[in-house]
Write an enzyme that holds these catalytic residues in place. Structure first.
Site, PDB file in Angstrom:
ATOM      1  N   HIS A 204      11.313  -9.830  -7.523  1.00  0.00           N
ATOM      2  CA  HIS A 204      10.535  -9.772  -6.342  1.00  0.00           C
ATOM      3  C   HIS A 204      11.215 -10.917  -5.499  1.00  0.00           C
ATOM      4  CE1 HIS A 204       6.742  -8.140  -8.252  1.00  0.00           C
ATOM      5  NE2 HIS A 204       7.487  -7.247  -7.772  1.00  0.00           N
TER       6      HIS A 204
ATOM      7  N   LYS B  73      -5.535  -0.301  -9.144  1.00  0.00           N
ATOM      8  CA  LYS B  73      -4.492  -0.488 -10.231  1.00  0.00           C
ATOM      9  C   LYS B  73      -5.183  -1.604 -11.106  1.00  0.00           C
ATOM     10  CE  LYS B  73       0.389   0.041  -9.194  1.00  0.00           C
ATOM     11  NZ  LYS B  73       1.529  -0.721  -8.968  1.00  0.00           N
TER      12      LYS B  73
ATOM     13  N   ARG C 290      15.308  -0.132  -8.248  1.00  0.00           N
ATOM     14  CA  ARG C 290      15.732  -0.639  -9.396  1.00  0.00           C
ATOM     15  C   ARG C 290      16.643   0.242 -10.139  1.00  0.00           C
ATOM     16  NH1 ARG C 290      10.098  -2.947 -11.163  1.00  0.00           N
ATOM     17  NH2 ARG C 290      10.113  -0.835 -10.560  1.00  0.00           N
TER      18      ARG C 290
ATOM     19  N   SER D 224       6.420  -5.981 -13.143  1.00  0.00           N
ATOM     20  CA  SER D 224       5.332  -6.907 -13.509  1.00  0.00           C
ATOM     21  C   SER D 224       4.537  -6.457 -14.819  1.00  0.00           C
ATOM     22  CB  SER D 224       4.308  -6.909 -12.346  1.00  0.00           C
ATOM     23  OG  SER D 224       5.037  -7.439 -11.133  1.00  0.00           O
TER      24      SER D 224
HETATM   25  O1  PNS Z   1       3.906  -2.945  -6.105  1.00  0.00           O
HETATM   26  P1  PNS Z   1       3.296  -1.616  -5.848  1.00  0.00           P
HETATM   27  O2  PNS Z   1       2.094  -1.613  -6.877  1.00  0.00           O
HETATM   28  O3  PNS Z   1       4.371  -0.502  -6.406  1.00  0.00           O
HETATM   29  O4  PNS Z   1       2.808  -1.458  -4.350  1.00  0.00           O
HETATM   30  C1  PNS Z   1       2.396  -0.090  -3.933  1.00  0.00           C
HETATM   31  C2  PNS Z   1       1.810  -0.536  -2.466  1.00  0.00           C
HETATM   32  C3  PNS Z   1       0.543  -1.729  -2.514  1.00  0.00           C
HETATM   33  C4  PNS Z   1       2.990  -0.932  -1.561  1.00  0.00           C
HETATM   34  C5  PNS Z   1       1.027   0.952  -2.054  1.00  0.00           C
HETATM   35  O5  PNS Z   1       0.304   1.482  -2.890  1.00  0.00           O
HETATM   36  C6  PNS Z   1       0.528   0.871  -0.477  1.00  0.00           C
HETATM   37  O6  PNS Z   1       1.324   0.886   0.356  1.00  0.00           O
HETATM   38  N1  PNS Z   1      -0.915   1.026  -0.567  1.00  0.00           N
HETATM   39  C7  PNS Z   1      -1.361   0.864   0.777  1.00  0.00           C
HETATM   40  C8  PNS Z   1      -2.061   2.214   0.857  1.00  0.00           C
HETATM   41  C9  PNS Z   1      -1.191   2.907   1.534  1.00  0.00           C
HETATM   42  O7  PNS Z   1      -0.733   2.794   2.836  1.00  0.00           O
HETATM   43  N2  PNS Z   1      -0.462   3.802   0.952  1.00  0.00           N
HETATM   44  C10 PNS Z   1       0.779   4.269   1.105  1.00  0.00           C
HETATM   45  C11 PNS Z   1       0.546   5.843   2.069  1.00  0.00           C
HETATM   46  S1  PNS Z   1      -0.298   7.029   1.263  1.00  0.00           S
END
Ligand code: PNS
Length: 160
Positions: A18, A42, A91, A129
C-alpha cells in the site's frame, strides 16, 4: 488546478505494498486522499480507528496526503472531495476481474471519475493484508512486508 486522487481500501492493516502505491500516486497527483473503508461486511481485524492510526503513523512524513474514514458509495465520496480519480493497485492477473468489475461499476455510477491502476514494485506483488494476517496469526515473521508499528500491533492482536 490541483489534481486530487482518492486511494480507497480496507487497509486491514496497511502493508508495504500500500505504501509503495501511495508513493507512486504522489508522482502523478498533487494530493492523495487515503479513504479507509469502514467495511463491516469484511469484518476487519482492526477497528477503523486503528486502521486510520496505523496509516497515519507510517505516512506522517508526507504533507500532500489526507487520511480519512468513509462509508457509503465510493463515487459519492470522490465527488464530495472534488477528486478526479480513484487509485487502485493491480498486483497480478488474479486481481483483474474484481478490479475491472469495480472500476466499470464506478464508471456507470459516475462517468466523470476515472480509475487509475498502478502496479506495485514486484517485490510486493504477492502481499495482501489477508495473507499477512494469516502468517502473523501463527507467529510468522512479517517484518519485511509491513511497517514496524504494524508488526507490533499484529503481535498484540494475536498475543505472539
Ligand atoms: O481494500 P479493498 O477491501 O479491496 O477495498 C474495497 C473498497 C473499499 C474500495 C470497495 O469495497 C468500495 O469501494 N466500497 C464502497 C462501496 C462502493 O462504492 N462499492 C463499489 C461500487 S459497487
Amino acid at each position: 488546478m490541483k489534481h486530487v486522487a482518492v486511494y480507497p481500501g480496507t487497509f486491514d492493516p496497511v502493508t508495504n505494498g500500500h505504501l509503495d502505491l501511495v508513493e507512486r500516486s504522489l508522482t502523478i497527483f498533487d494530493e492523495v486522499i487515503i479513504a479507509v473503508a469502514e467495511n463491516p461486511k469484511k469484518a476487519p481485524l482492526f477497528s477503523l480507528q486503528d486502521r486510520l492510526s496505523l496509516f497515519r503513523a507510517v505516512t506522517s512524513h508526507y504533507n500532500n496526503i489526507v487520511i480519512e474514514g468513509f462509508d457509503g458509495l465510493l463515487v459519492d465520496y470522490v465527488r464530495k472531495k472534488n477528486a478526479v480519480a480513484i487509485i487502485r493497485g493491480l498486483r497480478a492477473v488474479s486481481d483483474f476481474e474484481y478490479e475491472m468489475q469495480m472500476a466499470l461499476m464506478n464508471r456507470r455510477l459516475d462517468n466523470k471519475i476515472e480509475t487509475v491502476f498502478l502496479m506495485p514494485n514486484e517485490e510486493y506483488s504477492f502481499i495482501t493484508s489477508t495473507i499477512v494476517k494469516e502468517a502473523a496469526s501463527y507467529g510468522g515473521d512479517v517484518s519485511s512486508l509491513v511497517p514496524g508499528v504494524v508488526v507490533k500491533k499484529l503481535r498484540e492482536k494475536f498475543g505472539r
